[in-house]
Design an enzyme around this catalytic site. Structure first.
Site, PDB file in Angstrom:
ATOM      1  N   ASN A 150       0.866  -1.172   0.000  1.00 12.66           N
ATOM      2  CA  ASN A 150       0.000   0.000   0.000  1.00 12.66           C
ATOM      3  C   ASN A 150       0.907   1.226   0.000  1.00 12.66           C
ATOM      4  O   ASN A 150       1.465   1.587   1.027  1.00 12.66           O
ATOM      5  CB  ASN A 150      -0.894  -0.030   1.248  1.00 12.66           C
ATOM      6  CG  ASN A 150      -1.732   1.226   1.390  1.00 12.66           C
ATOM      7  OD1 ASN A 150      -1.795   2.050   0.472  1.00 12.66           O
ATOM      8  ND2 ASN A 150      -2.370   1.389   2.538  1.00 12.66           N
ATOM      9  N   LYS A 195       0.164   4.208  -0.258  1.00  9.25           N
ATOM     10  CA  LYS A 195      -0.492   5.390   0.333  1.00  9.25           C
ATOM     11  C   LYS A 195      -0.270   6.599  -0.597  1.00  9.25           C
ATOM     12  O   LYS A 195      -0.204   6.424  -1.808  1.00  9.25           O
ATOM     13  CB  LYS A 195       0.007   5.614   1.755  1.00  9.25           C
ATOM     14  CG  LYS A 195      -0.123   4.342   2.604  1.00  9.25           C
ATOM     15  CD  LYS A 195       0.090   4.541   4.073  1.00  9.25           C
ATOM     16  CE  LYS A 195      -0.091   3.225   4.800  1.00  9.25           C
ATOM     17  NZ  LYS A 195      -0.004   3.324   6.245  1.00  9.25           N
ATOM     18  N   HIS A 210      -9.366   1.372   5.003  1.00  7.92           N
ATOM     19  CA  HIS A 210      -8.104   1.550   5.731  1.00  7.92           C
ATOM     20  C   HIS A 210      -8.334   2.535   6.884  1.00  7.92           C
ATOM     21  O   HIS A 210      -9.130   3.470   6.742  1.00  7.92           O
ATOM     22  CB  HIS A 210      -7.032   2.078   4.768  1.00  7.92           C
ATOM     23  CG  HIS A 210      -5.667   2.020   5.366  1.00  7.92           C
ATOM     24  ND1 HIS A 210      -5.224   2.954   6.270  1.00  7.92           N
ATOM     25  CD2 HIS A 210      -4.655   1.129   5.213  1.00  7.92           C
ATOM     26  CE1 HIS A 210      -3.988   2.636   6.647  1.00  7.92           C
ATOM     27  NE2 HIS A 210      -3.627   1.527   6.014  1.00  7.92           N
ATOM     28  N   GLU A 267      -6.697   4.938   7.854  1.00  6.33           N
ATOM     29  CA  GLU A 267      -6.450   6.336   7.470  1.00  6.33           C
ATOM     30  C   GLU A 267      -7.666   6.933   6.762  1.00  6.33           C
ATOM     31  O   GLU A 267      -7.944   8.122   6.881  1.00  6.33           O
ATOM     32  CB  GLU A 267      -5.178   6.419   6.603  1.00  6.33           C
ATOM     33  CG  GLU A 267      -3.932   6.208   7.463  1.00  6.33           C
ATOM     34  CD  GLU A 267      -2.767   5.554   6.756  1.00  6.33           C
ATOM     35  OE1 GLU A 267      -2.743   5.515   5.516  1.00  6.33           O
ATOM     36  OE2 GLU A 267      -1.878   5.054   7.478  1.00  6.33           O
ATOM     37  N   GLU A 282      -5.091  -4.601  10.760  1.00  6.21           N
ATOM     38  CA  GLU A 282      -4.047  -3.600  10.954  1.00  6.21           C
ATOM     39  C   GLU A 282      -4.322  -2.834  12.245  1.00  6.21           C
ATOM     40  O   GLU A 282      -5.156  -1.896  12.242  1.00  6.21           O
ATOM     41  CB  GLU A 282      -4.024  -2.603   9.790  1.00  6.21           C
ATOM     42  CG  GLU A 282      -3.731  -3.228   8.455  1.00  6.21           C
ATOM     43  CD  GLU A 282      -3.156  -2.206   7.473  1.00  6.21           C
ATOM     44  OE1 GLU A 282      -2.115  -2.505   6.898  1.00  6.21           O
ATOM     45  OE2 GLU A 282      -3.735  -1.118   7.310  1.00  6.21           O
ATOM     46  N   GLY A 341       2.949   2.470  10.830  1.00  6.25           N
ATOM     47  CA  GLY A 341       3.957   3.521  10.680  1.00  6.25           C
ATOM     48  C   GLY A 341       4.684   3.885  11.964  1.00  6.25           C
ATOM     49  O   GLY A 341       5.378   4.897  12.021  1.00  6.25           O
ATOM     50  N   SER A 383       3.757  -1.930  10.411  1.00  7.96           N
ATOM     51  CA  SER A 383       5.202  -2.005  10.681  1.00  7.96           C
ATOM     52  C   SER A 383       5.823  -3.352  10.299  1.00  7.96           C
ATOM     53  O   SER A 383       6.739  -3.843  10.971  1.00  7.96           O
ATOM     54  CB  SER A 383       5.501  -1.659  12.141  1.00  7.96           C
ATOM     55  OG  SER A 383       5.134  -0.318  12.418  1.00  7.96           O
TER      56      SER A 383
HETATM   57  O1  LIG Z   1      -1.109   0.903   6.904  1.00 11.62           O
HETATM   58  C1  LIG Z   1      -0.341   0.025   6.528  1.00 11.62           C
HETATM   59  C2  LIG Z   1      -0.604  -0.713   5.275  1.00 11.62           C
HETATM   60  O2  LIG Z   1      -1.888  -0.494   4.811  1.00 11.62           O
HETATM   61  C3  LIG Z   1       0.875  -0.306   7.277  1.00 11.62           C
HETATM   62  O3  LIG Z   1       1.758   0.749   7.165  1.00 11.62           O
HETATM   63  P1  LIG Z   1       3.286   0.555   7.653  1.00 11.62           P
HETATM   64  O4  LIG Z   1       3.758  -0.754   7.059  1.00 11.62           O
HETATM   65  O5  LIG Z   1       4.011   1.751   7.145  1.00 11.62           O
HETATM   66  O6  LIG Z   1       3.219   0.465   9.165  1.00 11.62           O
END
Ligand SMILES: O=C(CO)COP(=O)(O)O
Length: 252
Positions: A13, A15, A96, A98, A166, A172, A210
């Site tokens: 992803n 983003k 997601h 976010e 997640e 992150g 992560s």
């Molecule tokens: O949100 C994520 C994947 O959709 C995970 O992000 P990270 O791998 O940067 O922690």
């Protein structure tokens, strides 16, 4: 093996990151690779066409990071699921954390988007996960269960839907749950899917938050973990491939 009979999926992803030059370099570095896991890249909307063209003839799949619940119409700035299918996408990430936070997406909205994705022939990757406060309160299983019950549409099955667990506090941050905590959550999700969804025993359940090459093999070997949804580490070909290799070990 994390779940016998389920082939792992490692999904990147991206983003809201990258550029056309970066996308083409990253895909160029990944394109020739394949192992006994499925690989998926989910770039931002503007790069889907270019990445799709670059991936032609490779084993890598293309996905998007969101879609609208309607197939077309007056929705300025939105993108419909059939458009994604048109571009060669086979997956779309939905719900997601976010998007749930930045755009106020509720589980009901996620279910409507997932329904649209399935109608367009896409596989929906439906994201769920608890916040740190919810985990500290011991509510994580209950929260994730409610998200799944409300976000997974009728018509979902093992072939058209993937669940991504997640934990919000692991995204992150460099923090991950213990293997035991991941296992408890994935077993809970598996039991829920078996009781509610056609073919729920065979539906992929990804872990995200992560994931990096150094922890991938351990996380991917956990019971009922069927791959990874990777954020930051999916932006570097060697890291993404390192995670794919970690997942391949659990694939047997
Ligand atoms: O949100 C994520 C994947 O959709 C995970 O992000 P990270 O791998 O940067 O922690």
């Amino acid at each position: 093996m994390a779940t016998p009979g389920i082939r792992p999926l490692v999904a990147g992803n991206w983003k809201m990151n990258g550029s056309l030059a970066m996308a083409s370099a990253l895909v160029g570095a990944l394109k020739g690779r394949q192992g006994n896991v499925d690989l998926l890249v989910c770039p931002p909307f503007p790069y889907l066409a270019a990445v799709g063209a670059a991936l032609a003839g490779s084993k890598l799949a293309l996905g998007a990071q969101d879609c609208h619940a309607d197939a077309s119409g007056a929705h300025t700035g939105d993108v419909a699921a059939p458009m994604l299918a048109d571009l060669g996408c086979s997956y779309v990430i939905l719900g997601h954390s976010e998007r749930r936070t930045d755009h106020g997406e509720t589980s009901g909205m996620v279910a409507a988007k997932a329904q649209a994705a399935l109608a367009a022939g896409l596989t929906a990757i439906i994201c769920v996960g608890e916040t740190e406060a919810q985990r500290n309160a011991g509510e994580e299983l209950k929260i994730v269960e409610k998200q799944i019950v409300e976000s997974v549409p009728s018509g979902a099955n093992a072939g058209n839907t993937v669940i991504a667990y997640e934990p919000v506090w692991a995204i992150g941050t460099g923090k991950t749950p213990t293997a035991a905590d991941v296992e408890a959550m994935h077993r809970h999700i598996r039991a829920l899917l078996k009781s509610r969804v056609t073919g729920g025993a065979g539906m992929r359940i990804l872990y995200g938050g992560s994931v990096k090459p150094s922890n991938a093999a351990e996380l991917m070997a956990v019971a009922e973990v069927n791959g990874a949804l990777v954020g930051g580490a999916s932006l570097k070909a060697e890291d993404f491939w390192g995670i794919a290799e970690g997942a391949a070990k659990s694939a047997g």
